[in-house]
Design an enzyme around this catalytic site. Sequence first.
Site, PDB file in Angstrom:
ATOM      1  N   LYS A  50      -0.377  11.450   5.603  1.00 51.04           N
ATOM      2  CA  LYS A  50      -0.027  10.364   6.525  1.00 51.04           C
ATOM      3  C   LYS A  50       0.595   9.188   5.779  1.00 51.04           C
ATOM      4  O   LYS A  50       1.613   8.618   6.184  1.00 51.04           O
ATOM      5  CB  LYS A  50      -1.282   9.936   7.281  1.00 51.04           C
ATOM      6  CG  LYS A  50      -1.106   8.786   8.255  1.00 51.04           C
ATOM      7  CD  LYS A  50      -1.527   7.447   7.672  1.00 51.04           C
ATOM      8  CE  LYS A  50      -3.012   7.397   7.386  1.00 51.04           C
ATOM      9  NZ  LYS A  50      -3.426   6.050   6.896  1.00 51.04           N
ATOM     10  N   LYS A  57       0.835  -1.206   0.000  1.00 52.38           N
ATOM     11  CA  LYS A  57       0.000   0.000   0.000  1.00 52.38           C
ATOM     12  C   LYS A  57       0.868   1.255   0.000  1.00 52.38           C
ATOM     13  O   LYS A  57       0.533   2.258  -0.660  1.00 52.38           O
ATOM     14  CB  LYS A  57      -0.942   0.006   1.209  1.00 52.38           C
ATOM     15  CG  LYS A  57      -1.849   1.242   1.287  1.00 52.38           C
ATOM     16  CD  LYS A  57      -2.746   1.397   0.070  1.00 52.38           C
ATOM     17  CE  LYS A  57      -3.545   2.696   0.082  1.00 52.38           C
ATOM     18  NZ  LYS A  57      -4.633   2.712   1.075  1.00 52.38           N
TER      19      LYS A  57
END
Length: 289
Positions: free
Chosen positions: A238, A170
Amino acid sequence: MNIGFIGLGIMGSPMAANLVRAGHTVVGYDTSAERTDALAVAGGKSAGSVAEAVAQAEVVITMLPDSPQVEEVAFGDDGLLQQGRQGLIHIDMSTVRPETSRRVAQAAAVKGIRALDAPVSGGERGAVDGTLSIMVGGAAADFAAVRPVLAVVGTTIVHVGPAGAGQTVKAANQLVVGGIYGLVAEAIVLLEASGVDPGGGLDVLAGGLAGSRILDLKRHSMVRREFAPGFRIDLHHKDMGIAIAAAREAGVSLPLTGLVAQLVAAARAQGHGSLDHSALLKVIERINQ
């Protein structure tokens, strides 16, 4: 199956609703009572706590903003590892640090709970349509056991390795997505500054080697400067931090990733954190003013 679903935000709510429509019993919990009520209207059940959502579950899915929230749900006194029964499979579909996933998996194994990290790509549209890409880390047997559940919310579903591997993939996904958004933004600025219609120009790019899912889905809204969030700049900021940290842990240099991370950070610093990550266009425009 009896599924507990914790985290009913932009992504979690449509995913949980799809599981309900597929015939699963879904008990949802979110810090927003409005979101849990919406799941109940869709045919699910609302829980007043993590413990209540987990109590009868065979599978628990978490879709939370970041590592601290996942750790709180996993390790809290009324959390998943305390309240879940042996044999439960925990699928964390949040995007968090790989080391968080490994830590949760190790602690879960002690409790007889099986843990998978299964972050997703595809944004809100993919969550609504049930067409997410899902990259799964953990034991192959546990992946096989829940693949039918994952097939309800995604179409590209790949077991990529042991615990934490899903999060590493990811991170790679997010650095590529951020880079493409930055380059599409630069293409729009170049076309407009040169007096070329960016709509037609991007249509050509989308049909050639430069084509991408981002161009397919976002080129028109970017040209119109419509940045309603499907995935917020704050969350991509983030995620870029996770990618930078993963590169450091692996001992590799990712210079383009570092630049994209700074552009995303600039978007957030300029007050665009609540906008869609395609709002990187606003940063490129500001550089050129």
